[in-house]
Write an enzyme that holds these catalytic residues in place. Structure first.
Site: not given
Length: 549
Positions: A194, A196, A201
């Site tokens: 889960h 995120k 860069d």
């Protein structure tokens, strides 16, 4: 009146919200009804920085000092989408995307086009070191007969395979008979990745949002962008690479294989061995993080030895800075003028027994003193027993909890049994409200329902105010919802941000004010409304399966 906050972000500008009062309800109150009496509250001195107050977070994760002026709080899904596309197209070194899944619509096609453009530019410039790495969940990423996250990403592998890695994490808990009998749409409740985090860069965006069209249009979430923060980007890059190592690797023909440096199959080989080796790999990454010598070093091995046998939070003096021999620690980071913000990645991987985010969150909630204010949000409000007990019985802070109204729950109007999920969350919220009544905490702890027509609500995290401060000192942002799945079943990462930067603090304040403006307080009469009626069968089922939420 809306002024413009000019964001020097590849030439883009976004609107800034107007200033409003804290919670839009007049002057702050600083005296709360404490659930427990007779405890001494440590005196807060004006000379302490916010870092001093929260430096004990070093116990739970590595700390990365950054300049607050390089941190940007986005507020709208469209901003999130546009910034992500721009960052990807301009990347010269790496693009790392960790999400639950990638959607299959036209907006997701745009995102894949940006990845292809970045790869094409690298090839044109002879940049063979450019890398694209994507980590998604196997079960969610494989959903769909004709089109799925996997098929969306196949063209990248076919054309730029040498520079692209697509990893699909499969929980070791979904195996054997369970894997055979649980339907496709529900097998992800057993466990998934889960996390995120979106890296381009040396910039990192931490969010709770997935890579799907509704998250780009009308599904409200949080998005915090760290520009030019190379050390922080390197950490998330290494962590995602490590999770990818014990995940399936997607091949150009849409088949999957194990990573060349990993030999254990997630659901065919020994479960204990898989989890033990995965845990060791994650802890190795954490142990290798460099910390200033004068700090109390973050040591995963020491914390696990001391606390894993009992899921126990760390007891700390309220509002005291972490000390050695009774003296406050003065770090170079606090004195170094360019560094006025400190970022702590907090890892939670319940299947592997890695629970640093839970430790940190429990300690943060429990050690909150009289006069502190905590605004806590969850798109799927289902607090664990540990969090529930601490908030109700041990914390001294005043709380304002933001949750989704049924109409903005992501499952509202869904077909089949999934359409009853909002009713299950109504039942859970009502149980929590009953607890507030039982402990006489309805004044100290307020519940609010978010509603925005034609939108859904996916916000999670918290904002923390120290006494007599008009701006927040700390925020938690990331993927966890403070529920059972976040703590015990899924792979999660939450980021604690401690800041003395007034500009960043004001952004954080405006972020939560904007969210709470779209909410209504929960009162006793709410539960009497017809649209808050919960069928008996839903109540019975919820009591059995709430640990899968």
């Amino acid at each position: 009146m809306v002024d413009m906050l000019r964001i020097r972000l590849l030439g883009k500008t976004f609107p800034r919200q107007t200033r409003v009062a804290f919670w839009s309800s007049g002057p702050k109150k600083t005296v709360n009804k404490a659930p427990l009496q007779g405890r001494k509250i440590s005196e807060i001195t004006a000379t302490h920085t916010n870092y001093d107050h929260f430096s004990w977070l070093n116990k739970f994760g590595p700390c990365y000092p950054v300049h607050g002026d390089k941190v940007l709080v986005l507020t709208e899904p469209t901003q999130y989408f546009e910034v992500l596309k721009l960052k990807i197209k301009k990347a010269k070194k790496r693009v790392i995307l960790a999400s639950l899944y990638l959607g299959t619509g036209s907006l997701e096609d745009e995102l894949v086009d940006c990845l292809q453009e970045a790869c094409a530019n690298a090839a044109k410039e002879g940049n063979g070191n450019f890398k694209v790495r994507v980590l998604i969940d196997y079960t969610r990423g494989s959903r769909g007969k004709d089109k799925s996250s996997r098929t969306m990403l196949q063209p990248l592998l076919c054309e730029y395979g040498g520079n692209v890695q697509i990893a699909l994490y499969h929980t070791p808990d979904l195996r054997g008979l369970l894997k055979k009998i649980v339907p496709e749409r529900f097998n992800e409740t057993i466990g998934l990745t889960h996390i995120k985090a979106y890296i381009c860069d040396d910039s990192v965006m931490i969010s709770g949002a997935n890579l799907s069209d509704n998250y780009f249009v009308n599904r409200q979430d949080r998005y915090i962008l760290f520009n030019e923060c190379g050390d922080l980007a390197d950490f998330f890059d290494k962590m995602i690479q490590t999770v990818s190592k014990f995940s399936f690797q997607l091949k150009p023909d849409n088949s999957v294989t194990l990573h060349p440096n990993w030999s254990l199959h997630p659901f065919k080989d020994n479960e204990v061995m898989f989890k033990s080796e995965a845990k060791e790999q994650i802890l190795k990454i954490l142990e290798n993080q460099k910390l200033p010598a004068e700090d109390v070093s973050f040591s995963p091995a020491r914390i696990f030895k001391r606390h894993t046998k009992q899921r126990k939070y760390i007891s700390l003096p309220r509002h005291s800075s972490y000390t050695k021999n009774g003296n406050s620690i003065n770090t170079n980071r606090t004195q170094d003028k360019p560094h006025d913000t400190w970022v702590y990645p907090l890892i939670q991987m319940g299947p592997f027994g890695i629970i640093f985010d839970e430790y940190a969150t429990l300690s943060l909630l429990r050690e909150a003193a009289v006069g502190d204010e905590i605004l806590l949000a969850s798109g799927y409000f289902n607090l664990t027993d540990h969090y529930l007990r601490v908030i109700l019985q041990q914390s001294f802070a005043r709380y304002k909890i933001l949750m989704a109204s049924p109409e903005v729950n992501g499952f509202y109007g869904a077909k089949g049994i999934a359409g009853s999920i909002p009713a299950a969350y109504i039942h859970i919220a009502k149980q929590f409200y009953n607890q507030l009544m039982k402990y006489g905490q309805t004044q100290r702890i307020q519940m609010c329902e978010y509603y925005r027509q034609d939108w859904t609500f996916h916000v999670k995290g918290l904002w923390y105010y120290l006494p007599n401060q008009a701006l927040p000192s700390l925020t938690l942002v990331g993927s966890p919802n403070f529920g059972y799945r976040s703590v015990y079943r899924d792979l999660e990462c939450q980021t604690a941000i401690v800041t003395d930067n007034t500009r960043l603090q004001e952004q954080l304040r405006q972020e939560h004010v904007r969210l709470y403006q779209s909410s209504n307080p929960v009162k006793e009469d709410l539960w009497k409304r017809r649209d808050r009626h919960v069928p008996t069968w839903v109540k019975l089922v919820t009591s059995v399966i709430k640990n899968f939420f």
